[in-house]
Design an enzyme around this catalytic site. Structure first.
Site, PDB file in Angstrom:
ATOM      1  N   SER A   1     -23.469 -41.799 -77.211  1.00 17.50           N
ATOM      2  CA  SER A   1     -23.760 -41.482 -78.607  1.00 17.50           C
ATOM      3  C   SER A   1     -23.454 -42.691 -79.488  1.00 17.50           C
ATOM      4  O   SER A   1     -23.958 -43.784 -79.236  1.00 17.50           O
ATOM      5  CB  SER A   1     -22.967 -40.245 -79.042  1.00 17.50           C
TER       6      SER A   1
ATOM      7  N   ASP B   1     -32.759 -34.685 -76.301  1.00 23.25           N
ATOM      8  CA  ASP B   1     -31.606 -34.998 -77.136  1.00 23.25           C
ATOM      9  C   ASP B   1     -32.085 -35.128 -78.584  1.00 23.25           C
ATOM     10  O   ASP B   1     -33.001 -35.900 -78.871  1.00 23.25           O
ATOM     11  CB  ASP B   1     -30.990 -36.320 -76.666  1.00 23.25           C
TER      12      ASP B   1
END
Length: 576
Positions: free
Chosen positions: A232, A502
């Site tokens: 991330s 995602d």
């Protein structure tokens, strides 16, 4: 009854079949999320019994500034009963260690007085085999306490890679997060050293100078190969480390790395809209359009807010922002049921429930739940309201405006160290962006069109008034992030790994806005089928228990990291 006919026509129009099409992008911490943080924090505090003095140790040295931590080391309450004693199995298994860092890597001693702080890290030595080419696998802690990353040190990607390579595993906590706290408060001035350049310099200094306790060998870079992993935000940092410090970082793996900083992030919700079960996506899309339409009409505005238990909430933007909150559950999906959340499926199931409340007026012929004699809403809208009531409104123990309003600046100006929401939000407001806004007009959406950039970004002005030494810019300076490579960031031995669904994918190198690339051993470029957020970071001790797509990505990661390490040995051999 004429009004009833008009309203029924209105909701019937918006409840029609949804059409698909569109784009993708990201979500972030906005003003309503701070309210929810407070509610969760209050529940956590109420549920915990303080231990010892309910204090958290913060180690610091050489301080002459009232905003900086004092010398000698002292104790600061974090309100959670978090003492120096480890209170989880993983913390007992992996005791914390400390490394001294400069507060400001780019100032001279005369400029900053030589201020330092202690950065926390953890080691996994169970697979380490001492030898001249032993690798170090370091996982960047990112925007949370490093304790939250310890599972990856134990059974996740660090354990997987060290087991395969005989390397040493490290989790390195990010400055300002967890106990790696260099300041006494979280004012605008105190936060000015929380930025991309300083945190990258922390990692470089650690790699070049750390002496690991209990290990005789000097494992510093570049005398040993270091593989830098992050997921991330930390994934973007892993990629940046390979670009900024190529002499120290032999290889890097950016998992769901958000290398493209963006002011707005409406496409985060678009990924969810398109990837979710079509029935759930349709319920959300039609419900939000109905709610937006009802808010436009004075006679129905109060009724629809009352259905959600939020009629006392003054601003409609705050109302629709709270309705957005359950959508974050998509990102919480994980392939491993032991750590993943089922909240998204539970939310979708709740929207799809048949009507079954005998005490509520229901027009069976029109399939509408009647709010007034003249106003009805489809069952999914009614279910949405029940879900918000049950999971959010019910947690409010003061006034609705106090719990969910965001227009009182004073709510966002507490600067004590326990206000941890101020950390990542400061990074958002200064360098990263990602404000969660509605899509362009006419585009299908599952969030309200009232979620504008002005509404989502106003918290930057509210929470961070100008300081004596630092002023938060009107909008984030995303150029400082994107200058490091943006969508096109690449280097030898830099792996890019993303999830197919995602919601952060649109700001990674796998975005539809990025060019396609070849997937090679030297420059891996991999997309995990049905993967959400940094799916490869999770792992089982027995890899055969993992789903096929996770086993595959882990085997591929072992393969290219092993190849990189062979390259390191070959290069060192040639030099000798």
């Amino acid at each position: 009854m004429a009004r009833l006919g008009a309203l029924i026509a209105l909701v019937s129009f918006f409840a029609g079949p949804a059409t698909c099409g569109g784009i993708d992008q990201i979500r972030l911490l906005g003003p309503q999320a701070v309210n929810l943080w407070r509610l969760q924090n209050a529940r956590t505090l109420a549920a915990r019994t303080p231990t010892r003095d309910a204090t958290q140790r913060v180690l610091v040295q050489q301080d002459n500034d009232e905003n900086l931590n004092s010398n000698p080391p002292y104790e600061v309450s974090d309100g959670f009963g978090d003492s120096d004693e480890p209170h989880s199995e993983l913390e007992r298994k992996f005791p914390a260690h400390w490394f001294t860092q400069p507060l400001d890597h780019f100032a001279s001693y005369s400029e900053d007085g030589g201020h330092t702080f202690q950065q926390r890290y953890w080691l996994n030595t169970r697979n380490y085999r001492p030898r001249p080419d032993a690798p170090v696998i370091v996982l960047d802690g990112g925007e949370t306490s490093g304790v939250d990353r310890l599972p990856f040190l134990d059974t996740g990607i660090v354990e997987i890679l060290t087991r395969a390579t005989g390397g040493l595993g490290v989790v390195l906590e990010h400055r300002y997060y967890g106990r790696s706290m260099p300041v006494n408060n979280l004012t605008t001035d105190s936060l000015r050293w929380l930025n991309n350049a300083q945190s990258a310099a922390d990692s470089a200094n650690f790699m070049a100078n750390v002496k690991f306790p209990g290990i005789e060998e000097d494992l510093t870079a570049p005398s040993h190969p270091w593989i830098y992993y992050g997921g991330s935000y930390a994934g973007a940092r892993a990629a940046h480390m390979k670009i900024l410090y190529p002499d120290l970082v032999w290889g890097a793996i950016a998992s769901s790395g958000v290398t493209h900083a963006s002011i707005e992030n409406w496409e985060y919700m678009e990924v969810i809209r398109r990837a979710a079960d079509p029935r759930c996506s349709h319920h959300l899309q039609s419900s939000i359009e109905i709610i937006d339409a009802l808010l436009d009409v004075p006679v129905s505005r109060t009724a629809i807010k009352a259905l959600f238990g939020l009629e006392a909430l003054e601003h409609d933007e705050d109302f629709v922002s709270l309705l957005e909150s359950p959508l974050g559950a998509w990102q919480a999906k994980v392939w491993d049921p032991e750590v993943g959340s089922t909240r998204w499926d539970e939310f979708c199931d709740f929207l799809d429930k048949p009507f079954s409340d005998p005490g509520v007026a229901y027009n069976e012929e029109l399939n509408l739940v009647m709010l007034t004699e003249d106003l009805g809403v489809p069952v999914p809208v009614y279910n949405y309201a029940r879900y918000i009531n049950k999971n959010y409104v019910s947690q409010c123990t003061s006034s609705i405006e106090d719990c969910f309003g965001t227009y009182d600046d004073a709510k966002f100006q507490e600067t004590s160290l326990d206000q941890t929401w101020r950390l990542w939000l400061f990074q958002v407001c200064t360098e990263w962006g990602y404000f969660s806004t509605a899509p362009p007009p006419g585009h299908p959406r599952i969030v309200s069109r009232r979620l504008t950039l002005e509404y989502e970004s106003k918290i930057c002005r509210q929470a961070y008034p100008p300081g004596k030494h630092f002023v938060v810019p009107p909008l984030p300076n995303v150029a400082v992030v994107n200058a490091l490579g943006d969508y096109d960031i690449e280097a030898d031995r830099l792996a890019i790994i993303d999830g197919e669904v995602d919601p952060w994918r649109p700001v990674t190198p796998h975005s539809k806005y990025a060019r396609d690339r070849a997937d090679t051993i030297l420059r891996p470029f991999k997309l995990i089928r049905n993967g959400v957020h940094h799916y490869d970071e999770y792992g089982r001790r027995n890899m055969s228990e993992e789903p096929p797509e996770i086993q595959l990505i882990h085997e591929e990661m072992i393969g290219f990291v092993s190849s990189w390490l062979e390259d390191w040995k070959a290069e060192k051999s040639d030099m000798n």
